[in-house]
Enzyme design. Structure first.
Site, PDB file in Angstrom:
ATOM      1  N   ASN A 172      -5.367  12.383   0.228  1.00  0.00           N
ATOM      2  CA  ASN A 172      -4.524  11.533   1.078  1.00  0.00           C
ATOM      3  C   ASN A 172      -5.435  10.784   2.048  1.00  0.00           C
ATOM      4  OD1 ASN A 172      -1.899  10.564   1.849  1.00  0.00           O
ATOM      5  ND2 ASN A 172      -2.084  11.760   3.722  1.00  0.00           N
ATOM      6  N   LYS A 173      -4.845   9.949   2.848  1.00  0.00           N
ATOM      7  CA  LYS A 173      -5.572   9.091   3.793  1.00  0.00           C
ATOM      8  C   LYS A 173      -6.638   9.866   4.563  1.00  0.00           C
ATOM      9  CE  LYS A 173      -5.355   5.618   4.255  1.00  0.00           C
ATOM     10  NZ  LYS A 173      -6.351   4.788   3.517  1.00  0.00           N
ATOM     11  N   ARG A 225       0.863  -1.190   0.000  1.00  0.00           N
ATOM     12  CA  ARG A 225       0.000   0.000   0.000  1.00  0.00           C
ATOM     13  C   ARG A 225       0.889   1.224   0.000  1.00  0.00           C
ATOM     14  NH1 ARG A 225       2.262   1.983   3.815  1.00  0.00           N
ATOM     15  NH2 ARG A 225       0.685   3.594   3.765  1.00  0.00           N
ATOM     16  N   GLY A 226       0.223   2.389  -0.140  1.00  0.00           N
ATOM     17  CA  GLY A 226       0.984   3.624  -0.321  1.00  0.00           C
ATOM     18  C   GLY A 226       1.122   3.857  -1.814  1.00  0.00           C
ATOM     19  N   ALA A 227       0.855   5.092  -2.238  1.00  0.00           N
ATOM     20  CA  ALA A 227       0.739   5.372  -3.675  1.00  0.00           C
ATOM     21  C   ALA A 227       1.959   4.931  -4.497  1.00  0.00           C
ATOM     22  CB  ALA A 227       0.427   6.849  -3.873  1.00  0.00           C
ATOM     23  N   GLN A 261      -2.389   2.554   9.872  1.00  0.00           N
ATOM     24  CA  GLN A 261      -1.080   2.640   9.207  1.00  0.00           C
ATOM     25  C   GLN A 261      -0.075   3.441  10.035  1.00  0.00           C
ATOM     26  OE1 GLN A 261      -4.023   3.021   7.713  1.00  0.00           O
ATOM     27  NE2 GLN A 261      -4.001   2.405   5.579  1.00  0.00           N
ATOM     28  N   ASP A 273      -1.871  10.585  -2.272  1.00  0.00           N
ATOM     29  CA  ASP A 273      -2.201   9.545  -3.253  1.00  0.00           C
ATOM     30  C   ASP A 273      -2.450  10.131  -4.632  1.00  0.00           C
ATOM     31  OD1 ASP A 273      -3.050   8.448  -0.477  1.00  0.00           O
ATOM     32  OD2 ASP A 273      -2.721   6.738  -1.811  1.00  0.00           O
ATOM     33  N   ARG A 316      -7.386  -0.687  -6.883  1.00  0.00           N
ATOM     34  CA  ARG A 316      -7.657   0.460  -5.998  1.00  0.00           C
ATOM     35  C   ARG A 316      -7.744   1.719  -6.867  1.00  0.00           C
ATOM     36  NH1 ARG A 316      -4.328   1.216  -0.611  1.00  0.00           N
ATOM     37  NH2 ARG A 316      -6.281   2.166   0.082  1.00  0.00           N
TER      38      ARG A 316
HETATM   39  O1  MRU Z   1      -4.632   3.148   2.126  1.00  0.00           O
HETATM   40  P1  MRU Z   1      -3.158   3.352   2.050  1.00  0.00           P
HETATM   41  O2  MRU Z   1      -2.417   2.813   3.225  1.00  0.00           O
HETATM   42  O3  MRU Z   1      -2.584   2.874   0.736  1.00  0.00           O
HETATM   43  O4  MRU Z   1      -2.985   4.931   2.067  1.00  0.00           O
HETATM   44  C1  MRU Z   1      -1.707   5.472   1.937  1.00  0.00           C
HETATM   45  C2  MRU Z   1      -1.668   6.949   2.085  1.00  0.00           C
HETATM   46  O5  MRU Z   1      -2.665   7.602   2.210  1.00  0.00           O
HETATM   47  C3  MRU Z   1      -0.322   7.588   1.984  1.00  0.00           C
HETATM   48  O6  MRU Z   1      -0.262   8.741   2.759  1.00  0.00           O
HETATM   49  C4  MRU Z   1      -0.069   7.978   0.518  1.00  0.00           C
HETATM   50  O7  MRU Z   1      -0.244   6.877  -0.327  1.00  0.00           O
HETATM   51  C5  MRU Z   1       1.284   8.508   0.309  1.00  0.00           C
HETATM   52  S1  MRU Z   1       2.488   7.233   0.401  1.00  0.00           S
HETATM   53  C6  MRU Z   1       3.994   7.879   0.089  1.00  0.00           C
END
Ligand code: MRU
Length: 356
Positions: free
Chosen positions: A256-257, A55-57, A205, A246, A98
């Site tokens: 973002n999250k 996970r994470g963009a 997270q 993201d 996703r």
């Molecule tokens: O749902 P996730 O854990 O994939 O969400 C991740 C985030 O929101 C991060 O802040 C974002 O992807 C930036 S990662 C460098």
């Protein structure tokens, strides 16, 4: 500029390509277990992205690119035209795992574009082109992290308190992270600062990942629940917020999250600068404003349960948007690999990155 190789070597790796095989660190098991899981099929990669094993963009951008290699490995006996048709189908399938992080579609579109323009005479050769491009995307992401680290580190001064939300660390990228990159670089330069990591409900997270990786690297990190952020800010403990993203729309609105927008509003109230670390791979030039960013809605059980335990009544109505959009006017700057971009965002994003 600092040579970040040494810092990078100590950080956990979310995505590994080794001997033609893809391995993902199963982040759903962290911090208790560190398990690298081999990915054998497109369906397995799709599921790993969907359930947040990776996970994470930026990390899902890299995993998607390698995932296309995993998907196409068994089709090398096809003719070129059929291989390309299958590749486009598999890319669309992986992209459906996703919706919010633009890096996934960006990486897959890049893979397809490069493969379609390659001068090759067989599917076997085209498969090699795919692998080379996925490795290039992976290596490029490491460089982007280092660039954000070097550009953002000067913002971090001795004694500062920094709040972050979710995990935009090494676990979310190929190396130093995005929001954490300035922290790792400043830390390695001997700057002493404190990080407050929001727990980040519902999937934790911040608690499971950010506090784990920062603690392992020796950075002073304190875990708080999301609803403590205002109080901690009111006590003067936070000098700056740095989060990841993201997808950044062309006007600088930031997805973002979930919970990030609340942090940004609080930061404005308390006069605290709110920075977003954003590699160019996360800028979506085709989406004019944040209103056009698709927001993923996830399953109810993530909200009705805390871990394995149900904490809500049966049949309760639930909403579970996984991301929110922070309006650009709340953003003090976008820390990119080239420079820190400030308002006016539409003009400055376009001037610095343009559209490829
Ligand atoms: O749902 P996730 O854990 O994939 O969400 C991740 C985030 O929101 C991060 O802040 C974002 O992807 C930036 S990662 C460098």
């Amino acid at each position: 500029m600092l040579d970040t190789t040494l810092i990078a070597e100590t950080l956990p790796r979310a995505v590994t390509w080794s001997d033609g095989e893809l391995y993902l660190l199963d982040q759903t098991l962290l911090p208790q277990e560190t398990v690298m899981e081999k990915q054998e099929t497109a369906e397995q990669v799709w599921e790993s992205i969907r359930v947040l094993k990776v996970r994470g963009a930026p990390a899902i951008g890299v995993a998607g690119a390698y995932g296309l290699c995993v998907a196409m490995k068994g089709f090398q006996d096809l003719g070129l035209t059929d291989f390309i048709t299958e590749m486009e189908k598999q890319a669309a399938y992986l992209d459906s795992s996703r919706p919010t992080a633009v890096n996934l579609g960006w990486g897959l579109r890049r893979m397809v574009r490069i493969a379609k323009s390659a001068k090759v005479s067989s599917a076997v050769e085209l498969y090699k082109v795919l692998v080379t491009e996925a490795v290039a995307i992976h290596e490029e992401d490491k460089r982007l992290c280092r660039g954000m680290g070097n550009n953002g580190a000067p913002l971090i001064k001795e004694g500062m308190g920094i709040l972050t939300h979710c995990n935009a660390g090494s676990l979310a990228t190929s190396e130093l992270g995005t929001a954490t990159a300035p922290m790792y670089v400043a830390h390695s330069q001997g700057v002493k600062f404190r990080v407050y990591a929001d727990e980040t409900r519902p999937l934790l997270q911040g608690a499971r990942l950010t506090s784990w990786e920062l603690q392992k690297s020796g950075i002073d990190v304190t875990l708080i629940t999301d609803n403590m952020a205002a109080h901690i800010m009111s006590q003067g403990l936070i000098d700056m917020v740095i989060v990841g993203t993201d997808r950044v729309a062309a006007n600088g609105d930031v997805a973002n999250k979930i919970g990030t927008m609340g942090v940004a509003i609080l930061a404005k109230h308390f006069g605290i600068p709110f920075y977003v670390a954003c590699p160019s791979s996360t800028i979506d030039h085709d989406t004019p404003t944040g209103a056009g960013i698709p927001i993923e809605e996830r399953e109810d059980h993530e909200v009705t349960n805390f871990g394995a335990r149900r904490t809500a009544p049966e049949n309760i109505k639930v909403r579970n948007p996984a991301f929110d959009v922070t309006p650009n006017e709340l953003v003090a700057g976008l820390i990119t690999e080239k420079q820190i971009i400030t308002a006016p965002y539409t003009e400055n994003i376009n001037r610095i990155f343009g559209q490829d």
